[in-house]
Design a protein around this motif. Sequence first.
Motif: not given
Lengths: 345, 599
Positions: B251, B256-257, B470, B481, B512, B535-538, B540
Motif C-alpha cells: 500500500f 494512496m493517490h 513501513d 520514524e 521534519r 506518509h511516514q513524514f509530517p 506527508h
Amino acid sequence: MRYDIPKPLRQVSMVLDLNKCLGCQTCTIACKKLWNTDEGTDYSYWNSVETLPGRGFPAGVHDPATGGRTVEGGVRRGVVPNLDTAYGRAWTFNHEEARASAGAPDKIWIRPRETVKWGPNFDEDQGQGDYPKDNHYFYLPRLCNHCTHPACVDACPRAAIAKRREDGIVLVDQDRCHGYRFCVEACPYKKVYYDHVRQVSTKCIFCLPRIEEGVAPACARQCPGRLRFVGYRDDEQGPIWKLVEKWKVAIPLHPEYGLGPNVFYVPPMSPPKLDAEGRPTGEPRIPVSYLESLFGAAVHPALEALLAERARRRRGEASELMDLLIAYDWQQNFRLPPRQREVLG
Amino acid sequence: MTLADGREVRVAPVGTLLKEHLEPWTFEHAAQVTGLHVEQIRLFAEGWAQAKRPMVLSSWGANRYMHSDLMNRTKLLCLALKGALGRKGAGYQSTGWVDLDGFSNAMRMEKSGLRGRLAVLFSSITPGELFNSVLDVVRKRKTELEATLEGETKYLNHKLCTTDVVEVNLKSPGYRAALEREQQGLSPRPLGAYYDEAHEKGWSPGLPRKGPPKVFFSGGANLLRRNNLPQYLKAYQLDEMELIVDVNPKFTFTGMHADYILPAAGWYEKPGIKYNVAHVPYLHYTDAAVPPLAESKDEYEIYWLLSREIERLAKERDLPVFDGCGRGPIDWKTLHQRYSNQGTLGQKDAEKLTEEILRSGATEGMTIQGLKQTGIARYTSTGTDVAATSLHNPDWKGEGVLTTLTRFTEHKEPWPTYSGRITTFIDHPWFVEFREQFATHKTSPKAGGDHPFQFVSCHARWSIHSTWRDTPMMLRLQRGEPQVWVNPGDAERIGLEDYAYAEIFNDYGSVRMRVKLSGLVRPGVAYYYHAWEPHQFPNHESYKWLIPGLVNPLHMAGDYGHIRHGMNRYQPGSAVQDTRIGIRPWTGQATGAKPVVQV
C-alpha cells in the motif's frame, strides 16, 4: 537453589566473527519471524545485534554484572530489565489512520502510538570518538550462550530449566515454568525473556529442531556475512574446535561472569587512528582496553594471532585460519551431523 | 603540421596532453581539495601502484553525483594506467553481469514456441537488415557482437515504447523550468538548450508520443515516493491524468493517490524467479508457500485479466489502431490474444512464462522443477543477451572468475571508441565546451541553495530495498520514524538532541525528521537511508520534496564513438547527492514544502 548440572555428552556451539558483521539484522529477523511473533514476546529478541561501544540490548547489559554467580558459585540476584527504558516496548503503529488522511488537510503520519524511550537497536551506529580521527564502533550479535554453568538453571525454584544431555542446549520447560522471572534476573547476559501473555520465561533454543536434523540455526544459516560457525566443541575436524581450541581466536563474552559461555567471538580488528594532522598512526581505532572489558585478557593473544595470520596471508603465504574465516566454502561453516529426533511427550 | 585544406595545426599525442593535464595534481593539491592528509593519499597511491590486480567495484551508488562521470572516468584512468581493464581478477566492475535473453523474448512473444521466437527476431529487424548485418559480419566489417549490439540499440531507441525519468520530467514545461532555474550557471548554456540540441540531432531518442498521456499506470514501482521533487511531478503530470492505477503488493504512497489499487500477491504468495544485477552468479527461485491474501493476485494474472477486459472493450467500441508513444501502432483489439500467446497462456500460467524465460543462454539445463528443489542455480554463462555479452564477458561458462571487458582484451575486438583503443580523451564538442576532455575535478554544485549540509542518500537498511519499509517489525528495529543522521559534534553545535525532531530546510521548503547521532557521519554531511514513504513524514512530505535531482547535460551527448545513448548504459540520470540543506531544532514551528512555482 543448586542443581547438579550434568555434563552433557556433547556441547553444540557457535562462533561469530565480529570482523564480518555488517549489522544488517537479518539474523534478528530470521529468529524473530521463526520463534517470537507472539504478543507476549513482542518486545523480546532471542537474537539481537548491538552497536558497541553503546548501551547494548537490553540497555545497560554490559555494565558490571547484574546477575551471574557469586564467588562461592551461588546465584547472584540481578535485575529484571525495564520494559520501556531497557528493552523498549514493541511500539504499535497507525497505518490505517495515516492512509485515511491522504486526502485530508491535516495529515496523520505513520509513527509509534506509544512514547519511545528505547528499543533493541536504538543507539545503532552511534559509537564513540571523533570523525575522522578515531570514530569507531562495531556490531555485536548476541544470543543465549547455552552456558556450561548456567545461572538461570540454578536460579529456578521450579527446576524448570535444564541443560540437554545430547547437546548442552539450555531449555525452559514451558509447562513447569511458573513465570517467577528469577532466571531473567540471574542471567547476566539478559537472554531469558518473560512472555507477559503466557506468563512463562522463554529463551533461545538454539533452533533445536533444526539442530536435530543437522541444520544450523536460522540466525546462522541466513547470515549474509557468513560470519557464524556452528558445530560441536569436541569435533576436531569442525570449525569450532579449530577457532576456539587450536587457534584460540574465538573467545567468550564476559568470561568474568564465570558461566562458561558456549558462544564465542572473534574480536574485531580495526583501522588505525589518525593523528592531529590526519596521518594514520599504528594504534587501532577500537581501544583494546574496551575490548578487554568485554572479552577479558584473552583478547590480546586473539588479536595478535589474527593480525599475524592476516599479515601472512597478505604476503601470499598459506593460512588455515584466514581461509576458515574468509569462509570460501560456506558449507564448511557448519558441521552438524543429523541426529535421531527427540520425541517430546 | 599542415592539413589538406592548408591550415596549420599543432599536433600533440594524447599521452603528452594527459601528462600535462595531470601535472598540477600533486598529492599536496589533492590533499587540499579532498581534505585528506597527504600521507593517506600517498599510502593509497603506493598500494595502488603495488597492487597486482587492482579492481574497482563501481556500482549504482557511484552514479548519484552531478559529476559522477568524472569520478568514474578517473577510476578508469587509474585502472588503464595499471593495464588492469579486462584482466582476470582486476578491472572495472559495474552493474550487470548476467542477463536473460529469454526474458526479453518472453515479454515480446505473441505466439508460443519457435514461431513466436522467430517473430520477435523479425519484429526488431527486417529481413533486409538481417541480410546486411550478416554480410557485415562475414566480410569482417563488423564483429558479430557489434552487429547484434547495433540491432538491440535500434530496438530500444526506436521500437520499444520506453523512456526515462529525466525525459519525462524535461518534457513537462513546468518541471523543465524548475530544473533550469536550479541549474542556472552550472553549464555554459541553459539545460534546456542541450536537451533541445540532443533531440534535434537525434542523440537522445526522446519519446515521440503524439499527445499528453491520460492514464498513469504504475506497476512494480512507487514513483511519487521515488521521484525527485514529487510536488512538481504531481502538479505537472499526475494531476493532469484522467486515471491513475497502481498494481502493487504494497500500500504505497503512489497507491494512496491512485484511483484504483490492484493488489498484487506478495513474495512467497506467487512463484517467480529473481535475477540479480551483479556479483552473485545464481538464479533465485521463490515458490508460492501460501496462497495470495484476500483478492490479491499474481501480477501475471492481473495483467492477463486486464488485457482480456481491454480487448473486450476495444472490440465492443471498435477502437482504431493507436500509436500512443509514437513508436508504432498498437492494436487494442488483439491485446489479450498477444498477451496470452494466442490463447496458449491461461490465467494461471505464470510458470509457463517462466519456462520461456529459462530458455536463456545463461540458464542452460535449468527447469522449474529443479529450481523448486534447489532454490538457486548457478548461471552457465553471462547469457546471449547483447548487453551482457558485448560489454562484459563472452567466454565465462559458470566456472571461475568472471572478468569484465575481456571482449576487448583477450578477444582483441576494438574498443567502441573513435580510436578503437582505450581512451581517456573525449573531444566531443560538448565535452570541449565543458572543459571535460580529460577527467578532472569539479566541485559538487549546491543543489537546493547555499546551505551548510550536504544531504547524502544511503541505500536502505531495515528493509529489502524499498520493501517492508513501513512494517512494524522493521520500524521497531530503528526508532519508528524517518531519521536524519548527523555527526554528534554538528548536532551539539546546532543544539540538536538525539531523537528530537529537526527541521530540514533548503530553497524548496522544509520537512521534519528525527535526529540520529552517529560517529559514522562526516561533519558537514547529513545522511538519510532512502525509501521512506512520504506518509511516514509530517505533512506527508519526505526529503524528496527538497531534492531537485540535477541533470548533467553531457549525458545527453551522442554520435561520438562510445558516447551515444543506450538504455541503462548512457543516459541522463537525476543526481541526488549534491543536495544542500540546513538543519535546525524543531520547536513547534510550521514546516512544509513551498508551493510549486507556476510557469
